[in-house]
Design an enzyme around this catalytic site. Structure first.
Site, mmCIF file in Angstrom:
data_model
loop_
_atom_site.group_PDB
_atom_site.id
_atom_site.type_symbol
_atom_site.label_atom_id
_atom_site.label_comp_id
_atom_site.label_asym_id
_atom_site.label_seq_id
_atom_site.Cartn_x
_atom_site.Cartn_y
_atom_site.Cartn_z
ATOM 1 N N ARG A 197 -0.340 5.724 4.390
ATOM 2 C CA ARG A 197 -0.305 4.732 3.095
ATOM 3 C C ARG A 197 1.097 4.370 3.112
ATOM 4 N NH1 ARG A 197 -5.118 3.949 0.173
ATOM 5 N NH2 ARG A 197 -3.679 2.701 -1.373
ATOM 6 N N MET A 204 0.934 -1.198 -0.075
ATOM 7 C CA MET A 204 0.044 0.007 -0.009
ATOM 8 C C MET A 204 0.864 1.498 0.040
ATOM 9 S SD MET A 204 -3.338 1.006 2.608
ATOM 10 C CE MET A 204 -2.449 1.969 3.717
ATOM 11 N N CYS A 205 0.854 1.826 -1.065
ATOM 12 C CA CYS A 205 1.589 3.234 -1.408
ATOM 13 C C CYS A 205 0.611 4.202 -1.561
ATOM 14 C CB CYS A 205 2.573 3.286 -2.229
ATOM 15 S SG CYS A 205 3.897 2.126 -2.041
ATOM 16 N N GLY A 206 0.838 5.521 -1.305
ATOM 17 C CA GLY A 206 0.077 6.691 -1.650
ATOM 18 C C GLY A 206 0.641 7.484 -2.885
#
Lengths: 282, 312
Positions: B31, B1-3
């Site tokens: 995130r 999960m990255c933003g």
């Protein structure tokens, strides 16, 4: 207005109770009269005529949810939350009768795990709105993100705008209504309940659905594995008309153009099949 | 999960893009707290190229005193190589002890320049461009923006990333954005996993493209560079990537005057879009967009397989 018994009778006529359920994941999830009348033993007694409102602009998610609980415990039956500012996880786990209004948008997981409240959201909602909803109504005036109504079991979940992918994934009961279009894999692994899409449906609609019904007013990009068209019956038309009218979503031309999609049940009781049989089906 | 987040002001209008992107990315910290990166586009003046590069990783500086001398020597070697190539260094700033911002006068081959610089031990060019400034480091958006003094940065558009490391190291090399080496002013941020990374990487390496990390997101930058080199438009490159790349991904590409997005056919990674006559803002979550539009706005999720490109 129909009484509960005639609604139950009608649901029998629509075939919602005639399946022979087998397999380890199948059980009787939802009894309409039980859902309608169920009240949690420790639910506070609220008065719908008592109204409270507060501005959430400067509050954290926890503060907002705690404030809601505190107002419910004080007996307020109508609560208005102003400026929710798309925060995540608002209005979750409410197991009470309540009229709840959000003036603005919610982020992810809004109104998840609720059982009973009537919620109205004037803005948009993010991913996984009303996940695992048990009863009540949630009405969103604008758009919604993906996983809308994931694993919901009862109640009405309505989005008047467009919705993202995987709408009603793993749905086990209740009704989802989408005013415009939905994305890919809507109704994925649906097990019970009804989904109404007034606009277009994205690719792989109803993929691997076990049961339930999907009604689509627009175009279907493609059907998923084991999702098949079925005949729209008079009972379906009557139910669609009544339900869409309730939420001001009845198209001017009526509901005759809606397509009905159900499970082909080739995957039915899939776990009991031999590997070679599974390959044949897929 | 990255933003991931992107912002573009239409009509060539400039704004405090540094502060705006910082606010958006800080809202996405949950995130990915490991590293934060910005690719922001200023208003080029005078025709100089801006080169951002580093000669060590942040963590290298904790490995004894010798590294500090090595960093000095590496920077001197970079300077010598630039001079040898006929590059005029107009301005040289030390953003951190290991990362630098140079303004250069150079009309030659950028690939040749990049090869000469990166031949120095520990040196990696983060970006070259007339408008683009690519900054990435460990920590959250406020920390990185403070470290590199981005608050006052004015420009037209930008993209950014908050990283939760899953398949490669927590270091600047594996942080986003990635520059589309050796093309000036092109950067990429990505949220997702590419499952045919190694197949596509080998394919691109055989064509002579260089990779500096083992992060699958770098593939998108190299892939975009390859497509542009072969005459694709940005939009065509984005569309083709949906056909050719496997996995779940949503990514943003920024060029000198455009911002593009692509979403895979499963729509498994989030993206919320707000579009007005003046501005387009995109982010993994709406709360990031609300940091710059603290009022009710109409947003929506782009659908599976969707590609969009906006111009400044």
């Amino acid at each position: 207005m129909e009484d509960l018994n005639s609604q139950v009778q009608r649901s029998y006529e629509m075939g919602l109770h005639s399946e022979q359920l087998r397999g380890r994941t199948q059980q009787r999830f939802f009894v309409p009269d039980e859902a309608e009348n169920f009240v949690y033993p420790d639910a506070p007694d609220v008065d719908f005529n008592r109204r409270a409102e507060f501005d959430a602009a400067e509050m954290t998610t926890s503060e907002i949810n705690r404030k809601l609980r505190s107002l419910i415990n004080e007996g307020y039956g109508t609560i208005v939350v102003k400026n929710p500012m798309a925060r995540h996880s608002l209005g979750v786990g409410i197991l009470n009768r309540l009229n709840l209004y959000f003036e603005g948008s919610l982020g992810y997981f809004g109104c998840g795990l609720i059982d009973g409240p009537n919620v109205r959201i004037s803005g948009r909602v993010g991913w996984s709105c009303a996940e695992n909803m048990m009863a009540g109504t949630v009405v969103i005036e604008k758009n919604a993100g993906s996983q809308f109504g994931a694993a919901m079991r009862g109640g009405d979940l309505v989005c008047k705008g467009q919705v993202g992918a995987r709408t009603g994934i793993d749905m086990k009961g209740g009704t989802i209504i989408v005013g415009k279009s939905t994305g890919a894999f809507s109704g994925f692994m649906m097990q019970r309940g009804r989904m109404v899409i007034c606009g277009d449906a994205g690719p792989n609609l109803g993929d691997s659905m076990y049961d339930g019904m999907i009604f689509v007013g627009g175009k279907i990009a493609s059907l998923g594995v084991d999702a098949v068209p079925a005949e729209l019956t008079d009972a379906d038309r009557e139910w669609l008309t009544r339900k869409l009218k309730m939420y001001d979503l009845l198209p001017p031309q009526g509901v005759d153009h809606f397509q009905k999609i159900v499970a082909g049940k080739q995957l039915w009781n899939y776990d009991n099949l031999e590997p070679a049989e599974k390959k044949l089906i897929l | 999960m990255c933003g991931i987040a992107g912002l573009i002001h239409r009509g060539g209008k400039s704004s405090g893009i540094g502060a705006e992107m910082t606010a958006m990315l800080q809202a996405l910290k949950h995130r990915g707290p490991d590293s934060t990166g910005f690719a922001i586009y200023g208003m080029p003046d005078g025709g100089e190229l801006v080169m951002r590069f580093k000669v060590a990783e942040q963590e290298d500086l904790n490995r004894g005193l010798a590294i500090h001398q090595q960093v000095k020597e590496r920077r001197q070697q970079v300077d010598r190589r630039l001079t040898d190539l006929g590059v005029e260094i107009v301005d040289a700033q030390e953003a951190t002890p290991y990362a630098f911002r140079y303004e250069l006068k150079f009309d030659g081959d950028l690939k040749l320049l990049a090869r000469h610089v990166e031949d120095v031990e520990g040196a990696e060019i983060l970006s070259i461009g007339r408008g683009l400034e690519l900054i990435k480091d460990l920590g959250d958006a406020q920390r990185v923006a403070g470290q590199y003094q981005l608050e006052g940065f004015r420009g037209t558009h930008g993209i950014g990333h908050t990283r939760m490391a899953t398949e490669s190291d927590v270091d600047i090399r594996s942080a986003h954005p990635y520059w589309a080496y050796p093309y000036s002013d092109i950067a990429v941020v990505h949220n997702g996993q590419l499952t045919n990374y190694w197949t596509k990487r080998r394919e691109l390496e055989r064509k002579g493209h260089r990779f500096v990390s083992n992060c699958d997101s770098e593939l998108l930058a190299v892939y975009t560079a390859d497509k542009l080199e072969n005459g694709y438009s940005l939009e065509d490159s984005l569309r083709q990537s949906i056909e050719e790349l496997d996995g779940v991904f949503t990514y943003l590409v920024a060029t000198a005057d455009s911002l593009g997005m692509a979403k895979d056919v499963m729509a498994a990674k989030p993206m919320v879009l707000y579009e007005s006559d003046d501005t387009v803002a995109l982010a993994s979550e709406e709360i990031a967009i609300r940091k710059i539009f603290p009022r009710e706005i109409d947003t929506f999720d782009p659908y599976e397989g969707e590609v969009r490109v906006w111009k400044t």
